[in-house]
Design an enzyme around this catalytic site. Structure first.
Site, short mmCIF file in Angstrom:
data_model
loop_
_atom_site.label_atom_id
_atom_site.label_comp_id
_atom_site.label_asym_id
_atom_site.label_seq_id
_atom_site.Cartn_x
_atom_site.Cartn_y
_atom_site.Cartn_z
N ALA A 23 -0.11 -3.01 13.77
CA ALA A 23 0.29 -1.70 13.21
C ALA A 23 1.35 -1.08 14.20
CB ALA A 23 -1.00 -0.85 13.10
N ARG A 72 0.54 -14.54 20.21
CA ARG A 72 -0.16 -15.74 20.30
C ARG A 72 0.06 -16.55 18.78
NH1 ARG A 72 -5.56 -15.88 17.48
NH2 ARG A 72 -6.02 -13.72 17.09
N HIS A 130 24.32 1.11 10.61
CA HIS A 130 25.46 1.95 10.72
C HIS A 130 26.41 1.54 11.98
CE1 HIS A 130 23.98 4.78 7.30
NE2 HIS A 130 22.96 4.61 8.09
N ASN A 139 0.87 -1.29 -0.19
CA ASN A 139 0.00 0.16 -0.05
C ASN A 139 0.71 1.23 -0.14
OD1 ASN A 139 -2.43 1.56 0.21
ND2 ASN A 139 -3.45 0.14 1.50
N GLY A 146 -0.15 -1.10 9.59
CA GLY A 146 0.23 0.12 9.13
C GLY A 146 1.22 0.63 9.92
#
Length: 185
Positions: A160, A183, A115, A85, A142
């Site tokens: 998310a 879980r 780094h 998305n 998201g």
């Protein structure tokens, strides 16, 4: 003959990212991303053609919703029927392998670059990278951030906003910062 900086990068060794060859390849990638990110949403053929030119592999039925940002493009493999998305960021200094039937939500970051902890080496512009792998059928919610060297198992779900700092096994729900398995699925 000593390794080129690109060879060092691709083998996981420390490398100098401001090397002219790598800089030219990042410019190529940015120009392709620029084209992708302004392509008309109504022109799926143009979007598909750019993705095939940009990415190392782009599976049948896969779709990436622009905008997309990445470093090189050629280190990214996206499997069949996978959906990425809006707003994905993929720092692909090392291979990023995304399996078949994966769902990646908005604003996900897949970050292979790392780094040195020593400030002097950072000032000298040294960096390295470790690959990321996402198994078939996984779903990343998201804003998920996947750190260098992490593998996410097939069919797993990452909640998310999670920051994935270590490997996630197959078939689990994992959430949080740092991301932890809560879980089995």
């Amino acid at each position: 003959m000593p390794w080129s900086q690109k060879e060092r990068m691709r083998s996981g060794e420390p490398y100098l990212a401001d090397d002219p060859e790598l800089a030219a390849e990042r410019l190529r990638c940015r120009l392709l991303c620029e084209r992708l990110n302004v392509a008309s949403a109504a022109d799926g053929n143009a979007i598909g053609a750019i993705l095939h030119e940009l990415l190392g592999a782009f599976g049948k039925g896969a779709y990436v919703t622009p905008p997309l940002r990445c470093d090189y493009g050629y280190n990214i493999s996206i499997g069949a029927r996978t959906f990425v998305n809006y707003g994905a960021i993929v720092l692909d200094c090392a291979p990023v392998t995304i399996g078949d039937d994966v769902q990646i939500a908005t604003a996900v970051q897949l970050l292979t670059a790392t780094h040195p902890l020593e400030a002097g080496l950072r000032r000298e512009r040294w960096e390295s990278a470790a690959p990321i792998a996402i198994g078939d059928g996984a779903w990343l919610g998201g804003g998920v951030i996947v750190c260098p060297g992490v593998s996410i198992g097939a069919e797993s779900v990452i909640g998310a906003g999670s920051v994935v700092t270590r490997n996630v096994p197959t078939g689990v729900l994992a959430v949080g910062n740092p991301c932890r398995v809560v879980r089995e699925l």
